[in-house]
Scaffold this active site. Structure first.
Site, PDB file in Angstrom:
ATOM      1  N   GLU A  27       0.843  -1.205   0.000  1.00 33.87           N
ATOM      2  CA  GLU A  27       0.000   0.000   0.000  1.00 33.87           C
ATOM      3  C   GLU A  27       0.874   1.249   0.000  1.00 33.87           C
ATOM      4  OE1 GLU A  27      -2.978   0.132   3.093  1.00 33.87           O
ATOM      5  OE2 GLU A  27      -3.754   2.044   2.363  1.00 33.87           O
ATOM      6  N   GLU A 173     -12.565  -2.108   1.643  1.00 32.59           N
ATOM      7  CA  GLU A 173     -13.265  -1.957   2.939  1.00 32.59           C
ATOM      8  C   GLU A 173     -14.375  -0.911   2.871  1.00 32.59           C
ATOM      9  OE1 GLU A 173     -10.418  -1.418   6.153  1.00 32.59           O
ATOM     10  OE2 GLU A 173      -9.875  -3.530   6.093  1.00 32.59           O
ATOM     11  N   TYR A 244      -7.547  -8.774  11.282  1.00 29.05           N
ATOM     12  CA  TYR A 244      -6.347  -8.472  12.068  1.00 29.05           C
ATOM     13  C   TYR A 244      -6.583  -8.987  13.474  1.00 29.05           C
ATOM     14  CZ  TYR A 244      -4.998  -5.489   8.179  1.00 29.05           C
ATOM     15  OH  TYR A 244      -4.647  -5.029   6.934  1.00 29.05           O
ATOM     16  N   GLU A 292      -6.680  -9.126   3.251  1.00 30.47           N
ATOM     17  CA  GLU A 292      -5.853  -8.499   4.303  1.00 30.47           C
ATOM     18  C   GLU A 292      -5.925  -9.392   5.530  1.00 30.47           C
ATOM     19  OE1 GLU A 292      -6.237  -4.330   5.258  1.00 30.47           O
ATOM     20  OE2 GLU A 292      -6.803  -3.868   3.185  1.00 30.47           O
ATOM     21  N   GLN A 349       1.147  -6.229   5.735  1.00 31.85           N
ATOM     22  CA  GLN A 349       1.600  -5.891   4.399  1.00 31.85           C
ATOM     23  C   GLN A 349       2.987  -6.500   4.193  1.00 31.85           C
ATOM     24  OE1 GLN A 349       0.923  -1.778   3.371  1.00 31.85           O
ATOM     25  NE2 GLN A 349      -1.017  -1.694   4.446  1.00 31.85           N
TER      26      GLN A 349
HETATM   27  O1  AHR Z   1      -3.334  -2.614   6.153  1.00 28.43           O
HETATM   28  C1  AHR Z   1      -3.596  -1.401   6.788  1.00 28.43           C
HETATM   29  C2  AHR Z   1      -5.029  -0.936   6.575  1.00 28.43           C
HETATM   30  O2  AHR Z   1      -5.907  -1.802   7.235  1.00 28.43           O
HETATM   31  C3  AHR Z   1      -5.534  -0.938   5.153  1.00 28.43           C
HETATM   32  O3  AHR Z   1      -5.200   0.212   4.462  1.00 28.43           O
HETATM   33  C4  AHR Z   1      -7.016  -1.016   5.344  1.00 28.43           C
HETATM   34  O4  AHR Z   1      -7.661  -1.615   4.261  1.00 28.43           O
HETATM   35  C5  AHR Z   1      -7.174  -1.787   6.630  1.00 28.43           C
HETATM   36  O5  AHR Z   1      -8.090  -1.186   7.476  1.00 28.43           O
END
Ligand code: AHR
Length: 498
Positions: A27, A173, A244, A292, A349
């Site tokens: 990103e 998102e 996450y 992600e 990432q």
């Molecule tokens: O990976 C960091 C951020 O997390 C990304 O930009 C977003 O899509 C997510 O909320």
């Protein structure tokens, strides 16, 4: 600890493992692009400004699909700003991360990098502040033969041949109130459908990922996905999901059980896909794109996400430890176990921003979560087998009952690949592999990743504390393999089959 027996059979397959589940995500955020992969001032820079040390480390991870340019960044990005002579490209304010974007890296540089690295570009169009037409124009720029406005622009920028980029995401998102241009599901569905139609009219060979739920805690979880899939129907090929995870309470056993919840999230999303297919009476099956995923909880406060109007700020630079590496292996095990439905997955990432690799000036650090990729990637080709795991376990307060050993298996060409994680904090675990429908004849290769404590990290001062090591302590008798896993460890093995 009592022995864990993993039963496998060559006929009990779940699906071919799509190599794209070993994807990454780059990103325009923080120091991912600038100072991460691209830094013309670095002593390591090649003639195009890319850092050769970072690229070599990334190459070893064997990423497949590479998602670009965001993330939240994508929802305010106009691709046209990132093409043409560099000195004429505008410096823009990026509102997603309150940063400055110089546009010195754009579509042409990314495609050049992807080719060099053997990545499959996975482009995310702007459905926040952008329009369906802008997205379509980008497809023309990348994929059409010369002879029209945008394809001629590409040729003028150095490539008369189309780039032929087939994998595209319809925004990022869009279910999240934090997203630039966030709208309710029914409005996003219309935007995505219109965009998908224009993009596929420009290049019918595209594969499209529509935005699904970006977290399991959002009030629209599942309902967003149903609304969007029902409306977009056959125009989308995949639906995205994000996750996450973290250990904010310092309860490592609980954290290591999070794999249960990842399995559940995949199965719930798949249930929506199946429901919509039936409801739409469609032949089209939507598959999952887990685009992600990672451990991210320490660098998550507002100050970690605010670039304060600067260029390449330090944003969400998470430092990883041993238990995080085990959770990464747990994600990969879950994707392999669900090979029938998860077709793409991208760790978020790849460098500096919640990443396996950190840079500091011209130095580079390989974090703990780098190493599971070295263990899994060379063993990823084949059919996923259904592992039946019988052994001791425990009940985690947040995620329910788990076995001490988490496992996945891939049947390759005359080879059997096994991946195991020992969640126990202090007990070694004897493991037996019992393979039916064939016979394990010998060990081809195996590696172990472990360390003294769940909290051990690799640092710039002490780099190589946690790395994968050759693992030889495996016995094979009458086709049955046995080995002992240290506490808090990952083992990846390849057996030759008779
Ligand atoms: O990976 C960091 C951020 O997390 C990304 O930009 C977003 O899509 C997510 O909320």
């Amino acid at each position: 600890m009592k022995k864990t027996i993993i039963q496998l059979h060559s006929q009990y397959t779940t699906g071919t493992v799509d190599p794209r589940i070993f994807g990454g995500f780059l990103e325009h955020m923080g120091r991912a692009v600038y100072e991460g992969v691209y830094d013309p001032k670095s002593a390591h820079a090649d003639k195009n400004g890319f850092r050769t040390d970072v690229l070599n480390a990334l190459q070893n991870m064997k990423y497949t699909a590479m998602r670009y340019p965001g993330g939240n960044f994508a929802s305010g990005y106009h691709w046209i700003d990132g093409i043409g002579p560099r000195e004429k490209r505008p410096v823009m304010r990026d509102l997603a991360w309150q940063s400055l974007e110089s546009n010195q890296v754009g579509t042409d540089e990314f495609v050049h990098l992807a080719r060099k690295m053997n990545w499959t570009p996975m482009m995310t169009v702007n459905l926040g502040t952008g329009t369906p037409e802008e997205a379509r124009n980008w497809v023309e720029y990348c994929n059409s033969q010369t002879g029209s406005l945008y394809s001629n622009l590409r040729a003028a920028n150095g490539s008369s041949e189309p780039y032929d980029l087939k994998l595209w995401c319809l925004g990022n998102e869009m279910d999240g109130p934090w997203q630039l241009g966030h709208v309710p599901a029914n409005q996003y569905a219309i935007r995505a459908q219109q965009t998908a139609k224009l993009m596929k009219d420009t290049d019918p060979g595209l594969e499209l990922v529509v935005c699904g739920s970006s977290g399991i805690d959002l009030p629209t979880y599942m309902e967003w996905d149903r609304v969007v899939l029902e409306y977009i129907g056959d125009l989308a090929d995949y639906i995205s999901l994000h996750r996450y995870v973290g250990n904010p309470n310092g309860d490592s056993l609980d954290f290591l059980a999070v794999t249960n919840s990842i399995d559940k999230q995949i199965e719930e999303m798949d249930a929506v896909c199946r429901y919509v297919q039936a409801r739409n009476q469609s032949k089209k099956r939507h598959y999952l794109c887990f685009d992600e995923w990672n451990v991210w909880y320490r660098a998550r406060r507002a100050e970690h996400m605010d670039g304060r109007g600067t260029f390449a700020p330090h944003l969400i630079e998470e430092e990883y430890n041993l238990e995080d590496a085990l959770v990464i292996a747990g994600f990969l095990n879950s994707f392999i176990r669900h090979a029938d439905v998860v077709k793409i997955a991208n760790i978020a990432q790849i460098v500096n921003v919640i990443a396996p690799i950190l840079t500091r000036g011209d130095e580079m650090l390989l974090q703990t979560i780098y190493y599971p990729f070295l263990m899994y990637a060379p063993r990823r080709d084949g059919m996923a087998l259904l592992p039946i795991v019988n052994g001791p376990g425990y009940t985690s307060p947040s995620y329910g009952y788990v076995n001490n050993i988490d496992a996945s298996a891939i049947l390759g060409d005359g080879e059997l690949h096994i991946f195991t994680v020992n969640r126990s904090l202090n007990q070694s675990a004897p493991v037996e592999i019992n393979y039916g429908g064939g016979k394990i004849s010998s060990l081809k290769s195996a590696e172990l990743l472990t360390g003294d404590s769940s909290q051990t990290q690799n640092t710039f001062e002490q780099p190589g504390q946690i790395t994968n090591q050759p693992f030889k302590a495996v016995t094979i008798r009458e086709g049955i393999a046995n080995f002992e896993m240290p506490p808090l460890s990952i083992v990846a093995l390849t057996f030759n089959l008779d």
